[in-house]
Design a protein around this motif. Structure first.
Motif, PDB file in Angstrom:
ATOM      1  N   LEU A   1       0.739  -1.154  -0.065  1.00  0.00           N
ATOM      2  CA  LEU A   1      -0.008   0.093   0.061  1.00  0.00           C
ATOM      3  C   LEU A   1       0.930   1.266  -0.107  1.00  0.00           C
ATOM      4  CD1 LEU A   1      -2.437   1.229  -0.157  1.00  0.00           C
ATOM      5  CD2 LEU A   1      -2.967   0.920   2.419  1.00  0.00           C
ATOM      6  N   ILE A   2       2.309   1.067   0.674  1.00  0.00           N
ATOM      7  CA  ILE A   2       2.859   2.247   0.690  1.00  0.00           C
ATOM      8  C   ILE A   2       3.335   2.389  -0.826  1.00  0.00           C
ATOM      9  CG2 ILE A   2       5.192   3.075   1.485  1.00  0.00           C
ATOM     10  CD1 ILE A   2       4.602   1.791   4.280  1.00  0.00           C
ATOM     11  N   ALA A   3       3.825   1.473  -1.194  1.00  0.00           N
ATOM     12  CA  ALA A   3       4.414   1.481  -2.871  1.00  0.00           C
ATOM     13  C   ALA A   3       3.225   1.749  -3.504  1.00  0.00           C
ATOM     14  CB  ALA A   3       4.730  -0.099  -3.378  1.00  0.00           C
TER      15      ALA A   3
ATOM     16  N   TRP B   1       2.695  10.164  -9.578  1.00  0.00           N
ATOM     17  CA  TRP B   1       1.758  10.575 -10.659  1.00  0.00           C
ATOM     18  C   TRP B   1       1.168  11.975 -10.831  1.00  0.00           C
ATOM     19  CZ3 TRP B   1      -3.906   9.903 -10.557  1.00  0.00           C
ATOM     20  CH2 TRP B   1      -4.473  10.084 -11.730  1.00  0.00           C
ATOM     21  N   ILE B   2       0.687  12.102  -9.383  1.00  0.00           N
ATOM     22  CA  ILE B   2      -0.015  13.524  -9.095  1.00  0.00           C
ATOM     23  C   ILE B   2       1.009  14.676  -9.313  1.00  0.00           C
ATOM     24  CG2 ILE B   2      -1.078  15.039  -7.421  1.00  0.00           C
ATOM     25  CD1 ILE B   2      -2.968  12.908  -8.578  1.00  0.00           C
ATOM     26  N   GLU B   3       2.235  14.553  -8.761  1.00  0.00           N
ATOM     27  CA  GLU B   3       3.274  15.391  -9.150  1.00  0.00           C
ATOM     28  C   GLU B   3       3.870  15.650 -10.263  1.00  0.00           C
ATOM     29  OE1 GLU B   3       4.593  17.446  -6.601  1.00  0.00           O
ATOM     30  OE2 GLU B   3       2.823  16.649  -5.559  1.00  0.00           O
ATOM     31  N   ALA B   4       3.777  14.602 -11.016  1.00  0.00           N
ATOM     32  CA  ALA B   4       4.265  14.690 -12.634  1.00  0.00           C
ATOM     33  C   ALA B   4       3.228  15.269 -13.450  1.00  0.00           C
ATOM     34  CB  ALA B   4       4.662  13.302 -13.047  1.00  0.00           C
TER      35      ALA B   4
ATOM     36  N   GLU C   1       8.536  14.435 -17.456  1.00  0.00           N
ATOM     37  CA  GLU C   1       7.405  14.252 -16.603  1.00  0.00           C
ATOM     38  C   GLU C   1       6.417  13.319 -17.360  1.00  0.00           C
ATOM     39  OE1 GLU C   1       9.518  18.176 -15.459  1.00  0.00           O
ATOM     40  OE2 GLU C   1       8.722  17.221 -17.377  1.00  0.00           O
ATOM     41  N   ILE C   2       6.349  13.383 -18.850  1.00  0.00           N
ATOM     42  CA  ILE C   2       5.292  12.400 -19.251  1.00  0.00           C
ATOM     43  C   ILE C   2       5.666  10.933 -19.042  1.00  0.00           C
ATOM     44  CG2 ILE C   2       4.317  11.805 -21.520  1.00  0.00           C
ATOM     45  CD1 ILE C   2       4.606  14.688 -22.410  1.00  0.00           C
ATOM     46  N   ALA C   3       6.950  10.626 -19.331  1.00  0.00           N
ATOM     47  CA  ALA C   3       7.422   9.449 -18.803  1.00  0.00           C
ATOM     48  C   ALA C   3       7.375   8.854 -17.451  1.00  0.00           C
ATOM     49  CB  ALA C   3       8.909   9.075 -19.369  1.00  0.00           C
TER      50      ALA C   3
ATOM     51  N   ALA D   1       4.396   5.820 -13.382  1.00  0.00           N
ATOM     52  CA  ALA D   1       3.930   5.831 -12.305  1.00  0.00           C
ATOM     53  C   ALA D   1       2.394   5.304 -12.301  1.00  0.00           C
ATOM     54  CB  ALA D   1       3.668   7.154 -11.647  1.00  0.00           C
ATOM     55  N   MET D   2       1.834   5.495 -13.482  1.00  0.00           N
ATOM     56  CA  MET D   2       0.311   5.116 -13.792  1.00  0.00           C
ATOM     57  C   MET D   2       0.298   3.582 -13.937  1.00  0.00           C
ATOM     58  SD  MET D   2      -2.520   6.930 -16.324  1.00  0.00           S
ATOM     59  CE  MET D   2      -1.511   8.212 -16.717  1.00  0.00           C
ATOM     60  N   LYS D   3       1.204   3.172 -14.678  1.00  0.00           N
ATOM     61  CA  LYS D   3       1.340   1.703 -15.072  1.00  0.00           C
ATOM     62  C   LYS D   3       1.645   0.830 -13.670  1.00  0.00           C
ATOM     63  CE  LYS D   3       3.040   2.025 -19.499  1.00  0.00           C
ATOM     64  NZ  LYS D   3       4.389   2.073 -20.457  1.00  0.00           N
ATOM     65  N   SER D   4       2.459   1.598 -12.896  1.00  0.00           N
ATOM     66  CA  SER D   4       2.774   0.903 -11.567  1.00  0.00           C
ATOM     67  C   SER D   4       1.663   0.861 -10.642  1.00  0.00           C
ATOM     68  CB  SER D   4       4.114   1.554 -10.795  1.00  0.00           C
ATOM     69  OG  SER D   4       4.492   1.050  -9.759  1.00  0.00           O
ATOM     70  N   MET D   5       0.996   1.869 -10.436  1.00  0.00           N
ATOM     71  CA  MET D   5      -0.183   2.087  -9.689  1.00  0.00           C
ATOM     72  C   MET D   5      -1.432   1.003 -10.199  1.00  0.00           C
ATOM     73  SD  MET D   5      -1.345   6.135  -9.055  1.00  0.00           S
ATOM     74  CE  MET D   5      -1.772   6.252 -10.809  1.00  0.00           C
ATOM     75  N   LEU D   6      -1.626   0.729 -11.388  1.00  0.00           N
ATOM     76  CA  LEU D   6      -2.317  -0.052 -11.871  1.00  0.00           C
ATOM     77  C   LEU D   6      -2.157  -1.481 -11.288  1.00  0.00           C
ATOM     78  CD1 LEU D   6      -5.037  -0.594 -13.465  1.00  0.00           C
ATOM     79  CD2 LEU D   6      -3.683  -0.586 -15.430  1.00  0.00           C
ATOM     80  N   SER D   7      -1.051  -1.984 -11.394  1.00  0.00           N
ATOM     81  CA  SER D   7      -0.542  -3.234 -11.135  1.00  0.00           C
ATOM     82  C   SER D   7      -0.837  -3.287  -9.490  1.00  0.00           C
ATOM     83  CB  SER D   7       0.658  -3.562 -11.386  1.00  0.00           C
ATOM     84  OG  SER D   7       1.767  -2.722 -10.450  1.00  0.00           O
TER      85      SER D   7
END
Length: 126
Positions: free
Chosen positions: A40-42, A50-53, A77-79, A84-90
């Motif tokens: 959950l921390i990860a 993601w938000i900051e980018a 920042e796009i990358a 981050a979005m891909k990691s969040m989804l997993s």
């Protein structure tokens, strides 16, 4: 009720809020286990990244920049946001927090139950 560890101090307030929201849901559902705080921390640190980018992308007003050699290149920042979005989804899949994963969990529960009420099951699936 299970005691959920506090979110780490490096998370910003909105990421800590997300940590507490998700942890509360998992505890309420009886799904919180020791060690879940690490994942959950990860998840929340990737959410924060993601938000900051995305904020930096918005501030930039241009998705590209020109290098010293005159080449137009995508801002980094796009990358960062995409990764981050891909990691969040997993991670959210691991916690069963997507509609598809929740449907899978419902199928597993339904398939393992001998006392299925077809009418109730039909209402849940809709």
């Amino acid at each position: 009720m299970t005691e959920v560890p506090k979110p780490p101090s490096f998370l910003k307030s909105y990421a800590k809020k997300k940590y507490n929201e998700i942890a509360a849901i998992l505890v309420e559902l009886g799904k919180w286990k020791a060690g879940d705080d690490i994942a959950l921390i990860a998840l929340c640190s990737q959410y924060q990244r993601w938000i900051e980018a995305e904020k930096l992308i918005k501030q930039n007003n241009d998705l590209c920049f020109t290098t010293d050699t005159g080449y137009r290149q995508q801002i980094p920042e796009i990358a960062i946001a995409n990764n981050a979005m891909k990691s969040m989804l997993s991670f959210i899949k691991e916690f069963g927090l997507t509609p598809k994963e929740r449907a899978k969990i419902g199928e597993v529960v339904a398939n393992n139950s001998d006392d299925i009420d077809p009418e109730l099951e039909d209402m849940i699936v809709r």
